[in-house]
Design a protein around this motif. Sequence first.
Motif, mmCIF file in Angstrom:
data_model
loop_
_atom_site.group_PDB
_atom_site.id
_atom_site.type_symbol
_atom_site.label_atom_id
_atom_site.label_comp_id
_atom_site.label_asym_id
_atom_site.label_seq_id
_atom_site.Cartn_x
_atom_site.Cartn_y
_atom_site.Cartn_z
ATOM 1 N N GLN A 54 63.414 50.291 19.028
ATOM 2 C CA GLN A 54 63.493 49.303 17.951
ATOM 3 C C GLN A 54 62.590 49.704 16.787
ATOM 4 O OE1 GLN A 54 62.673 45.726 20.346
ATOM 5 N NE2 GLN A 54 64.576 44.920 19.505
ATOM 6 N N ARG A 59 69.476 49.688 16.806
ATOM 7 C CA ARG A 59 69.963 48.348 17.109
ATOM 8 C C ARG A 59 70.081 48.190 18.625
ATOM 9 N NH1 ARG A 59 72.584 50.809 12.999
ATOM 10 N NH2 ARG A 59 72.394 49.832 10.965
ATOM 11 N N HIS A 87 70.775 57.249 11.394
ATOM 12 C CA HIS A 87 69.801 56.356 10.758
ATOM 13 C C HIS A 87 69.095 57.047 9.595
ATOM 14 C CE1 HIS A 87 69.868 52.580 12.985
ATOM 15 N NE2 HIS A 87 70.282 53.313 13.990
#
Length: 122
Positions: A54, A59, A87
Amino acid sequence: MRVAELARQVGVRPDTVRYYERAGLLAPPPRTSSGYRQYPSSAADRILFIRDCQRLGLRLREISSLLAVRDTGECPCEPAEELLRRHIDEIDAEMARLARLRSELVGMVGTDCPPWCPPEGR
């Protein structure tokens, strides 16, 4: 160990531990005769893994897929790298958007009147 003990050990709130369980990230532990959850020590490592993921911006559904690989005994390094690259691309796009926004804002500072003022107020 009970939920409060586990939570204290890994630095999260007891509600977080229960949430991970409801979300399927943490297996429901056996219960004592009085109904208290009794987590194995391996739950601490799992929660730390979830928390670290996290922190990297993953996610919960992505973390769940990494845990599924990890639960087979395989190292989730390859799928994790794919997620992290995705990401990074998202972060790069957001940084570019923010740089454009910043330039636009800088261009508005020091002008006679920003464009949102009514024409009669300029």
